[in-house]
Design a protein around this motif. Structure first.
Motif, mmCIF file in Angstrom:
data_model
loop_
_atom_site.group_PDB
_atom_site.id
_atom_site.type_symbol
_atom_site.label_atom_id
_atom_site.label_comp_id
_atom_site.label_asym_id
_atom_site.label_seq_id
_atom_site.Cartn_x
_atom_site.Cartn_y
_atom_site.Cartn_z
ATOM 1 N N ASN A 185 -3.923 5.270 6.370
ATOM 2 C CA ASN A 185 -3.270 4.209 7.104
ATOM 3 C C ASN A 185 -1.886 4.641 7.882
ATOM 4 O OD1 ASN A 185 -4.487 1.573 4.834
ATOM 5 N ND2 ASN A 185 -5.573 2.223 6.853
ATOM 6 N N ILE A 188 -2.449 6.740 10.728
ATOM 7 C CA ILE A 188 -3.347 6.280 11.896
ATOM 8 C C ILE A 188 -2.706 4.971 12.499
ATOM 9 C CG2 ILE A 188 -5.630 5.232 12.646
ATOM 10 C CD1 ILE A 188 -6.717 7.053 10.509
ATOM 11 N N ASN A 189 -2.286 4.040 11.616
ATOM 12 C CA ASN A 189 -2.005 2.666 11.738
ATOM 13 C C ASN A 189 -0.707 2.541 13.062
ATOM 14 O OD1 ASN A 189 -4.230 2.104 10.500
ATOM 15 N ND2 ASN A 189 -3.454 0.076 9.771
ATOM 16 N N THR A 192 -1.595 4.198 16.391
ATOM 17 C CA THR A 192 -2.318 3.393 17.296
ATOM 18 C C THR A 192 -1.611 2.066 17.906
ATOM 19 O OG1 THR A 192 -3.222 2.392 15.416
ATOM 20 C CG2 THR A 192 -4.280 4.400 16.250
ATOM 21 N N LYS A 198 -6.990 3.511 20.679
ATOM 22 C CA LYS A 198 -8.160 3.382 19.480
ATOM 23 C C LYS A 198 -7.801 4.526 18.762
ATOM 24 C CE LYS A 198 -11.224 0.582 22.368
ATOM 25 N NZ LYS A 198 -12.621 0.496 22.845
ATOM 26 N N ASN A 199 -8.542 4.535 17.446
ATOM 27 C CA ASN A 199 -8.466 5.545 16.630
ATOM 28 C C ASN A 199 -8.961 6.880 17.024
ATOM 29 O OD1 ASN A 199 -7.827 3.395 14.898
ATOM 30 N ND2 ASN A 199 -9.464 3.472 13.533
ATOM 31 N N CYS A 239 -10.615 9.154 11.761
ATOM 32 C CA CYS A 239 -10.493 8.802 13.270
ATOM 33 C C CYS A 239 -11.764 8.922 14.117
ATOM 34 C CB CYS A 239 -9.235 9.654 13.924
ATOM 35 S SG CYS A 239 -7.784 9.318 13.210
ATOM 36 N N THR A 242 -14.321 6.337 13.173
ATOM 37 C CA THR A 242 -14.130 4.999 13.573
ATOM 38 C C THR A 242 -13.397 5.200 14.969
ATOM 39 O OG1 THR A 242 -11.869 5.157 12.629
ATOM 40 C CG2 THR A 242 -13.674 4.141 11.348
ATOM 41 N N SER A 247 -7.115 -0.186 15.003
ATOM 42 C CA SER A 247 -6.569 -0.550 13.826
ATOM 43 C C SER A 247 -6.313 -1.644 13.389
ATOM 44 C CB SER A 247 -5.343 0.588 13.444
ATOM 45 O OG SER A 247 -4.287 0.326 14.119
#
Length: 296
Positions: A185, A188-189, A192, A198-199, A239, A242, A247
């Motif tokens: 997380n 990525i989070n 994004t 987007k992921n 990534c 998804t 996220s």
């Protein structure tokens, strides 16, 4: 087997659709009676690869209507957990409690609650809520489950829903499982959400991908043992799987609700501020965005 899912957002609806499809009796506890009526009257619909599937479920907005001795899956936001757990502690007919939140803050709550049978789950599926009763499955991931205390006899029954589209894996170490998901997380989070991507864009946007690698390297300074089992390529796989998903943090930002910065980022960066300067800066920037949008 009776399962109650508290919270009918994207992930709650996704889990409920697969459990109901497997023949498990599923009920939703919703905030609004209108959503409960929609689910009761029309079922939960899952959209995947342009195909729609609908499954019958129960739903209610009054906690007193909950079935007895059920397995409760808490799919509410982290900020709502404490109050809900306090309400459930008063219920002597609760069978089992399962937390599925991102981050780490619920780990101690699960261990300290008076409820005797508790587990945690980590999910890497991509899901998007279309309306009150419809969810889009945007990427196949994994539902990993580990016990915190009590018997596994409740959570093990969810294996009935195990399938190629909804794989379920049981793990032994709950904290390590949650840490691994939290580190993914963190990679990525924040990016994004700040960049509004987007992921999958983290793989195709060169500077964003470079920043994701920087965060990963910073995380390795604080959590080297965990990252031994989490190569950067695995973050990239998440990534990719998804790619079309937003996220959870970006979804919260777009929905105008407080982002889960504390449980996803702050819990990881605490004590490592000097060796994680980029992630710390992102934490501060996200808090500023949250505060600005709260004032809007």
């Amino acid at each position: 087997m009776e399962v109650v899912i508290a919270g009918a957002g994207a992930m709650g609806l996704l889990i409920g659709s697969y459990l109901a499809e497997s023949g498990i009796s599923v009920s939703f506890l919703t905030r609004r009676e209108g959503q409960a009526i929609a689910l009761r009257d029309h079922g939960v619909t899952r959209v995947q690869n342009d195909l729609e599937s609908t499954f019958r479920v129960h739903a209610f907005s009054d906690l007193l209507l909950a079935p007895k001795n059920a397995l409760w899956i808490l799919a509410v936001k982290s900020k709502d957990l404490s109050d809900l757990v306090k309400q459930l502690e008063k219920s002597k007919s609760l069978g089992h409690l399962m937390f599925i939140q991102n981050g780490l803050r619920h780990y101690d709550l699960g261990r300290s609650t008076s409820i005797p049978s508790v587990s945690v789950a980590s999910l890497t599926h991509g899901a998007g809520k279309i309306d009150d009763r419809t969810v889009s499955h945007n990427g196949v991931g994994m539902m990993s489950i580990a016990e915190l205390k009590g018997s596994q006899r409740y959570s093990s029954q969810l294996s009935k829903a195990n399938s190629p589209s909804f794989p379920i894996l049981y793990q032994q170490d709950a904290l390590q499982m949650l840490l691994k998901k939290a580190l993914i997380n963190c990679c990525i989070n924040p990016l994004t959400t700040i960049l509004e991507l987007k992921n999958g864009d983290l793989l195709t946007n060169g500077p964003a991908h470079q920043l994701m690698e920087v965060i990963y390297d910073e995380l390795a300074t604080g959590y080297p043992e965990v990252l031994k089992t989490l190569p950067f390529s695995e973050v990239e796989v998440v990534c990719r799987k998804t790619a079309d998903n937003r996220s959870s943090m970006l979804t919260d930002r777009y929905n105008g609700v407080p982002m889960e910065i504390d449980t996803i980022i702050s819990a990881i960066v605490e004590g490592y501020e000097e060796t994680m300067p980029t992630l710390k800066a992102f934490e501060t920037l996200l808090k500023a965005i949250d505060e600005r949008e709260d004032d809007a």
